[in-house]
Design a protein around this motif. Structure first.
Motif, PDB file in Angstrom:
ATOM      1  N   VAL A  59     109.254  29.517  66.265  1.00 51.55           N
ATOM      2  CA  VAL A  59     107.891  29.795  66.709  1.00 51.55           C
ATOM      3  C   VAL A  59     106.935  28.700  66.257  1.00 51.55           C
ATOM      4  O   VAL A  59     106.089  28.224  67.034  1.00 51.55           O
ATOM      5  CB  VAL A  59     107.430  31.171  66.175  1.00 51.55           C
ATOM      6  N   PHE A  60     107.061  28.263  65.007  1.00 57.90           N
ATOM      7  CA  PHE A  60     106.177  27.223  64.470  1.00 57.90           C
ATOM      8  C   PHE A  60     106.285  25.938  65.297  1.00 57.90           C
ATOM      9  O   PHE A  60     105.269  25.299  65.595  1.00 57.90           O
ATOM     10  CB  PHE A  60     106.544  26.946  63.016  1.00 57.90           C
ATOM     11  N   SER A  61     107.476  25.551  65.665  1.00 62.96           N
ATOM     12  CA  SER A  61     107.667  24.310  66.399  1.00 62.96           C
ATOM     13  C   SER A  61     106.989  24.354  67.760  1.00 62.96           C
ATOM     14  O   SER A  61     106.322  23.393  68.176  1.00 62.96           O
ATOM     15  CB  SER A  61     109.168  24.027  66.566  1.00 62.96           C
ATOM     16  N   VAL A  62     107.129  25.474  68.458  1.00 62.23           N
ATOM     17  CA  VAL A  62     106.481  25.611  69.768  1.00 62.23           C
ATOM     18  C   VAL A  62     104.970  25.693  69.608  1.00 62.23           C
ATOM     19  O   VAL A  62     104.214  25.051  70.360  1.00 62.23           O
ATOM     20  CB  VAL A  62     107.030  26.860  70.499  1.00 62.23           C
ATOM     21  N   LEU A  63     104.516  26.460  68.631  1.00 63.35           N
ATOM     22  CA  LEU A  63     103.080  26.622  68.420  1.00 63.35           C
ATOM     23  C   LEU A  63     102.417  25.297  68.055  1.00 63.35           C
ATOM     24  O   LEU A  63     101.371  24.947  68.600  1.00 63.35           O
ATOM     25  CB  LEU A  63     102.837  27.659  67.318  1.00 63.35           C
ATOM     26  N   PHE A  64     103.016  24.552  67.136  1.00 62.45           N
ATOM     27  CA  PHE A  64     102.451  23.271  66.710  1.00 62.45           C
ATOM     28  C   PHE A  64     102.345  22.313  67.890  1.00 62.45           C
ATOM     29  O   PHE A  64     101.301  21.664  68.085  1.00 62.45           O
ATOM     30  CB  PHE A  64     103.332  22.664  65.615  1.00 62.45           C
ATOM     31  N   SER A  65     103.377  22.221  68.702  1.00 65.89           N
ATOM     32  CA  SER A  65     103.366  21.298  69.849  1.00 65.89           C
ATOM     33  C   SER A  65     102.310  21.696  70.873  1.00 65.89           C
ATOM     34  O   SER A  65     101.574  20.847  71.387  1.00 65.89           O
ATOM     35  CB  SER A  65     104.754  21.272  70.495  1.00 65.89           C
ATOM     36  N   ALA A 111     106.894  33.316  48.752  1.00 68.38           N
ATOM     37  CA  ALA A 111     107.495  34.591  49.165  1.00 68.38           C
ATOM     38  C   ALA A 111     108.926  34.412  49.657  1.00 68.38           C
ATOM     39  O   ALA A 111     109.582  35.391  50.011  1.00 68.38           O
ATOM     40  CB  ALA A 111     106.649  35.238  50.261  1.00 68.38           C
ATOM     41  N   GLY A 112     109.414  33.153  49.697  1.00 71.31           N
ATOM     42  CA  GLY A 112     110.807  32.909  50.058  1.00 71.31           C
ATOM     43  C   GLY A 112     111.040  32.475  51.482  1.00 71.31           C
ATOM     44  O   GLY A 112     112.192  32.362  51.915  1.00 71.31           O
ATOM     45  N   ILE A 113     109.980  32.219  52.265  1.00 71.58           N
ATOM     46  CA  ILE A 113     110.127  31.800  53.655  1.00 71.58           C
ATOM     47  C   ILE A 113     109.707  30.337  53.774  1.00 71.58           C
ATOM     48  O   ILE A 113     108.540  29.996  53.569  1.00 71.58           O
ATOM     49  CB  ILE A 113     109.289  32.671  54.601  1.00 71.58           C
ATOM     50  N   PHE A 114     110.677  29.466  54.121  1.00 74.21           N
ATOM     51  CA  PHE A 114     110.418  28.034  54.262  1.00 74.21           C
ATOM     52  C   PHE A 114     110.453  27.681  55.748  1.00 74.21           C
ATOM     53  O   PHE A 114     111.521  27.693  56.371  1.00 74.21           O
ATOM     54  CB  PHE A 114     111.453  27.229  53.481  1.00 74.21           C
ATOM     55  N   VAL A 115     109.295  27.388  56.301  1.00 70.77           N
ATOM     56  CA  VAL A 115     109.168  27.084  57.722  1.00 70.77           C
ATOM     57  C   VAL A 115     109.083  25.573  57.884  1.00 70.77           C
ATOM     58  O   VAL A 115     108.314  24.905  57.190  1.00 70.77           O
ATOM     59  CB  VAL A 115     107.917  27.750  58.329  1.00 70.77           C
ATOM     60  N   SER A 116     109.867  25.031  58.803  1.00 76.28           N
ATOM     61  CA  SER A 116     109.876  23.586  59.053  1.00 76.28           C
ATOM     62  C   SER A 116     109.678  23.321  60.537  1.00 76.28           C
ATOM     63  O   SER A 116     109.641  24.247  61.349  1.00 76.28           O
ATOM     64  CB  SER A 116     111.197  22.976  58.574  1.00 76.28           C
ATOM     65  N   PHE A 117     109.527  22.040  60.879  1.00 74.13           N
ATOM     66  CA  PHE A 117     109.346  21.661  62.283  1.00 74.13           C
ATOM     67  C   PHE A 117     110.656  21.123  62.843  1.00 74.13           C
ATOM     68  O   PHE A 117     111.321  20.295  62.222  1.00 74.13           O
ATOM     69  CB  PHE A 117     108.256  20.595  62.419  1.00 74.13           C
ATOM     70  N   ARG A 118     111.010  21.628  64.030  1.00 71.67           N
ATOM     71  CA  ARG A 118     112.161  21.121  64.772  1.00 71.67           C
ATOM     72  C   ARG A 118     111.743  20.880  66.214  1.00 71.67           C
ATOM     73  O   ARG A 118     110.640  21.252  66.620  1.00 71.67           O
ATOM     74  CB  ARG A 118     113.322  22.116  64.717  1.00 71.67           C
ATOM     75  N   MET A 119     112.602  20.269  66.971  1.00 69.79           N
ATOM     76  CA  MET A 119     112.311  20.050  68.376  1.00 69.79           C
ATOM     77  C   MET A 119     112.021  21.399  69.048  1.00 69.79           C
ATOM     78  O   MET A 119     112.838  22.308  69.000  1.00 69.79           O
ATOM     79  CB  MET A 119     113.484  19.376  69.072  1.00 69.79           C
ATOM     80  N   PRO A 120     110.813  21.560  69.653  1.00 71.58           N
ATOM     81  CA  PRO A 120     110.456  22.873  70.224  1.00 71.58           C
ATOM     82  C   PRO A 120     111.369  23.261  71.384  1.00 71.58           C
ATOM     83  O   PRO A 120     111.661  22.444  72.263  1.00 71.58           O
ATOM     84  CB  PRO A 120     109.008  22.665  70.689  1.00 71.58           C
TER      85      PRO A 120
END
Length: 532
Positions: A87-93, A215-224
């Motif tokens: 979700v983060f990757s799509v949202l960021f793009s 809190a234990g959640i590591f969100v990174s960026f990948r190709m959306p």
């Protein structure tokens, strides 16, 4: 932790933000009053705020939280982390592309959407374009921050997400304080504040990102990629984005119409800031906490618990909202005078702002009820019904605002907004009852009329008492104004809660148990106390 303690955690952080917001508005009123650069800043800031509601808070509170909770409770932390990264990757793009397009088209957007009434004043128009371009990237920061806040809320880490907005006010207070001390011109003050907004967005994003990592959640960026999970989120988020941003849409509609009169935008903003305090403390706290709580209960097929949560949330909301509405309606001139009347903010401005504020007071219960009813649909992954009623309320707002503004000016716009709010709230309630998603229990039905009666008596007493204290408000000393207002507040609190307790609207023993309770099991194991 009991439901009311969760409300108190979010509400306390929100109250801190709102109190600092008052300090910010008071400094801004002294620096800019209701002049042209106040109009320019409010108009420019409203635009990224609208998109923040549409693409961030509304969508993620409604769609992301239930889906994240499903992944986390179903497959565990790693699956939830994978979903979040998608979700983060799509949202960021998407946000990066939107920001670039909006920056390039900003002159056209200001002329057609943000403030078309400024087109005849080149200085105001150019300043609005400049400030809008500086502040629009705030949308990107806050949209990503809203996603991280959704993760924290799903994990029941409510406070970190709620405290982040405090830093916007801290930074703007520092900017305004420095500007007033230096005697800076109004145009430069508005420019400094715009850069302060952008800096605050970056800081808030950093705070919730660090909170999610802790809190234990590591969100990174990948190709959306549009994975099935992302597609499901988008299906739910589309209607939810419209619904979540409806308040901002209505405010922008009012702003577009109000831009035809000098100072009207500022008047609406100053009044809005005051009634947002009880709305933020109660309404936002309920909206943030109730959704994940309902989602967990419904996912476990604990329907009695879900109904109990809904009734207690509504009871808690009305307990605090009804007296706030009565107070705003009866003593709005005193409130506005204490908070704003100094510097460029004159007695005439107080009269206009207090009239608008009194009208907003009539709509306060509706806006809080919306926050209570919408999670009942979102927890069932139904975002369409809230969207439909939101669109109906927009139509009501536009029709009434256009009809009433020529004769009532700012008061007409406020009247249109509260009529739209009540249309939305009553529509949601009707569907909940028809579909059998919720039935108010005997405790709620028994206490509601008692709370209404207590608020009505309190409001009448405040109206009479404000006449007795008018001689104190009539003098020009701030401390006398403040002392008189504090007397009225103390009278209101003692009278309302005393009456509510005396006639059975609230029970202090149940309230104490609600604050003391820790995590409980299903509702059938829970004593039916007022706010448990």
């Amino acid at each position: 932790m009991s439901l009311v303690r969760k409300f108190a955690s979010v509400g306390g952080a929100t109250m801190m933000s709102r109190v600092l917001g008052f300090a910010r508005e008071a400094l801004m009123a002294a620096a800019l009053g209701a002049g042209p650069y106040a109009d320019v800043f409010f108009a420019a800031f409203r635009f990224p705020n609208l998109f923040r509601r549409l693409f961030a808070e509304g969508a993620f509170n409604a769609a992301f939280v239930p889906l994240f909770a499903r992944h986390y409770e179903g497959e565990g932390r790693r699956d939830a982390e994978r979903f979040s990264t998608e979700v983060f990757s799509v949202l960021f793009s998407a946000l990066l592309l939107l920001t670039i397009l909006m920056e390039l088209a900003m002159p056209l957007i200001v002329a057609t959407v943000v403030a078309p009434g400024f087109a005849d004043d080149p200085d105001k128009f150019d300043a609005t374009v400049t400030l809008s371009m500086i502040m629009f990237p705030y949308l990107m920061c806050m949209s990503l921050a809203a996603m991280m806040a959704g993760i924290l809320n799903s994990l029941q880490h409510y406070f970190a997400a709620a405290i982040a907005p405090v830093f916007l006010n801290v930074i703007l207070i520092a900017v305004l304080g420095a500007a007033l001390y230096a005697g800076t011109e109004a145009e430069a003050v508005a420019l400094w504040m715009s850069w302060g907004v952008l800096a605050a967005g970056l800081l808030q994003l950093a705070i919730v990102t660090i909170g999610a990592r802790k809190a234990g959640i590591f969100v990174s960026f990948r190709m959306p990629r549009l994975t099935p999970n992302v597609k499901r989120l988008l299906i739910l988020a589309g209607p939810a984005a419209i619904t979540g941003g409806i308040t901002q849409i209505n405010l922008v509609i009012g702003q577009i119409i109000a831009s035809q009169k000098d100072g009207a935008i500022s008047v609406l903003q100053y009044a809005d800031r005051i009634y947002q305090l009880p709305l933020g403390i109660v309404g936002i706290a309920i909206g943030v906490v109730l959704l994940p709580e309902l989602a967990r209960a419904l996912r476990g097929e604990r329907h009695e618990e879900a109904a109990h949560l809904q009734s207690r949330s509504l009871e808690f909301a009305l307990l605090l909202t009804l007296p706030a509405s009565a107070a705003i309606l009866t003593v709005s001139p005193e409130i506005v005078r204490v908070l704003y009347e100094r510097g460029a903010f004159t007695e005439d401005t107080t009269a206009i702002v207090s009239a608008v504020l009194a009208i907003f007071g009539l709509g306060l219960p509706a806006f809080v009820l919306i926050k209570c009813f919408q999670p009942a649909f979102y927890a069932r992954e139904n975002t369409r019904i809230p969207m439909i009623f939101s669109m109906i309320s927009v139509a009501v707002n536009i029709t009434l605002a256009l009809s009433l503004f020529p004769s009532l000016e700012e008061r007409g716009i406020a009247t249109a907004e509260i009529a739209a709010g009540w249309t939305n709230a009553l529509g949601l309630l009707t569907v909940l009852l028809i579909r059998g998603h919720w039935r108010p229990d005997r405790q709620l039905l028994g206490r509601l009329p008692r709370l209404l009666l207590s608020a009505a008596i309190m409001g009448a007493a405040l109206w009479f008492a404000s006449g007795w204290t008018a001689r104190w408000f009539g003098v020009g000393d701030f401390l006398a104004h403040l002392a008189s207002l504090l007397v009225l507040v103390a009278l209101a609190c003692v009278l309302y809660f005393g009456l509510a307790y005396a006639i059975g609207g609230v029970d202090r023993h149940e309230l104490r148990r609600a604050f003391r309770r820790r995590r409980a099991g299903p509702v059938e194991e829970t004593p039916p106390d007022m706010l448990a």
